[in-house]
Design an enzyme around this catalytic site. Structure first.
Site, PDB file in Angstrom:
ATOM      1  N   TYR A  64      -2.070   0.409   9.855  1.00 24.75           N
ATOM      2  CA  TYR A  64      -2.281  -0.300   8.588  1.00 24.75           C
ATOM      3  C   TYR A  64      -0.998  -0.284   7.758  1.00 24.75           C
ATOM      4  O   TYR A  64      -0.497  -1.341   7.331  1.00 24.75           O
ATOM      5  CB  TYR A  64      -3.442   0.350   7.819  1.00 24.75           C
ATOM      6  CG  TYR A  64      -3.570  -0.160   6.414  1.00 24.75           C
ATOM      7  CD1 TYR A  64      -3.830  -1.506   6.163  1.00 24.75           C
ATOM      8  CD2 TYR A  64      -3.418   0.699   5.320  1.00 24.75           C
ATOM      9  CE1 TYR A  64      -3.935  -1.984   4.863  1.00 24.75           C
ATOM     10  CE2 TYR A  64      -3.531   0.232   4.026  1.00 24.75           C
ATOM     11  CZ  TYR A  64      -3.779  -1.111   3.797  1.00 24.75           C
ATOM     12  OH  TYR A  64      -3.876  -1.573   2.519  1.00 24.75           O
ATOM     13  N   THR A 113       0.817  -1.215   0.000  1.00 23.42           N
ATOM     14  CA  THR A 113       0.000   0.000   0.000  1.00 23.42           C
ATOM     15  C   THR A 113       0.848   1.260   0.000  1.00 23.42           C
ATOM     16  O   THR A 113       1.965   1.269   0.543  1.00 23.42           O
ATOM     17  CB  THR A 113      -0.883   0.010   1.265  1.00 23.42           C
ATOM     18  OG1 THR A 113      -1.478   1.305   1.401  1.00 23.42           O
ATOM     19  CG2 THR A 113      -0.103  -0.264   2.532  1.00 23.42           C
TER      20      THR A 113
END
Ligand code: UDP
Length: 325
Positions: free
Chosen positions: A143, A119
């Site tokens: 995250y 990501t």
């Protein structure tokens, strides 16, 4: 075409299911491993669906050995930034610890190729809004950290074994299968384009803009939105690269241009013809002001050429899917 099936973890989820569909269309054999915690059986259009956890090392090792699997694509993960802030251990457990178990199973079974869904959140707050693959890695939320730790495990394992990998760092994925068969089905979705499409259909009363005082031209966050179909294609090219003996690599998946939250909402209203009730709300935890990909590497290395890089198209396909749901 290889005879051995490809294992796709999280293949019943939003991104995984689009990759499974493209793999199936290209004639690959596919085995999907998904615990259906957020995925849907009906989204798996090709291959065999095995219900199980990526963190179940014995089960996964057996699966890999039984089917003589050489290539693994790993999508299974939690992906909601604010939730990672409020429940970090959920993210370190599922994203980091389970990836460790999956990698151990891959090492046990002699897997040769591994493609990892990473990501843009690994970059944190890039000084000039844009991130190249060699920009500093300084995630600002659990995250991003949970994914970065997985990248590092993968690199270290590859250095110590015959495994070769592709790390794909996704920017903001949106849209749906242009053929209308699958799309993002997540209930209680949090991602901007999905939420806005729901609002146009009256599934939500209004939409909040989280933060209007960011250091961006209109004060709202800027993201690089990439169509799911182009993103999925990048995975097939990444796999082909590894199958042809290519070196391990890390590549951004984005288009290299950004849109603010307000610009996205304008576009959703324009494409849908619906006026939304847009409300200004406080900043959301864990959000960097801007994330835009420097996206040359993926084109140069994999020959990737986007086909759907128009915000109108992304929003149009997302809306078509949302109406169908
Ligand atoms: N966002 C928003 N309202 C929403 C959902 C998202 O203002 O209902 C903003 C969010 O704060 C961020 C951007 O839209 O600045 C993209 O967020 P999203 O959750 O889609 O993806 P993320 O960048 O967190 O992966």
């Amino acid at each position: 075409m290889r005879k051995q099936p490809i294992l796709v973890t999280g293949g019943a989820g939003y991104i995984g299911s689009h990759v499974v569909r493209q793999l199936g269309e290209a004639g690959h054999q596919v085995i999907v491993l998904d615990n259906l915690s957020t995925g849907f059986r009906a989204s798996v259009l090709y291959g065999n669906l095995m219900i199980g956890d990526t963190g179940d090392r014995a089960f996964v090792t057996q699966l890999l050995r039984e089917h003589d699997i050489e290539s693994v694509l790993h999508f299974a993960a939690h992906i909601v930034v604010p939730e990672s802030v409020s429940d970090p251990l959920k993210y370190y457990g599922n994203n980091t610890c389970n990836t460790r178990e999956l990698l151990a199973a891959c090492a046990d079974a002699g897997v040769k190729h591994f493609i990892f869904s990473s990501t843009a959140a690994v970059y944190g707050i890039p000084p000039d809004m844009e991130c190249a693959e060699d920009s500093p890695l300084a995630p600002i939320n659990p995250y991003g950290r949970s994914k970065l730790m997985s990248e590092w495990m993968l690199q270290d394992l590859a250095a110590a074994s015959n495994l070769r990998y592709g790390v794909l760092r996704y920017f903001n994925v949106a849209g749906a299968d242009p053929g209308g068969r699958i799309g993002q089905s997540t209930p209680k979705a949090t991602h901007l384009i999905k939420v806005a499409c729901e609002a146009t259909l009256g599934k939500r009363s209004h939409i909040d803009v989280f933060g209007t005082d960011y250091p961006t031209p209109d004060g709202t966050c800027i993201r690089d939105y990439i169509h799911i179909e182009d993103l999925a294609r990048a995975h097939l090219l990444a796999l082909e690269h590894l199958h042809n003996g290519g070196e391990s690599f890390t590549a951004n998946c984005g288009y290299g241009h950004g849109y603010s939250v307000r610009e996205v909402l304008d576009k959703v209203q324009e494409v849908s013809g619906v006026k939304l009730d847009i409300r200004e709300a406080p900043r959301r935890a864990g959000d960097p002001p801007a994330l835009i990909a420097k996206a040359e590497r993926i084109r140069a290395l994999l020959g990737w050429t986007p086909q759907y890089n128009q915000l109108d198209t992304i929003v149009g396909h997302a809306l078509t899917w949302e109406r169908r749901l």
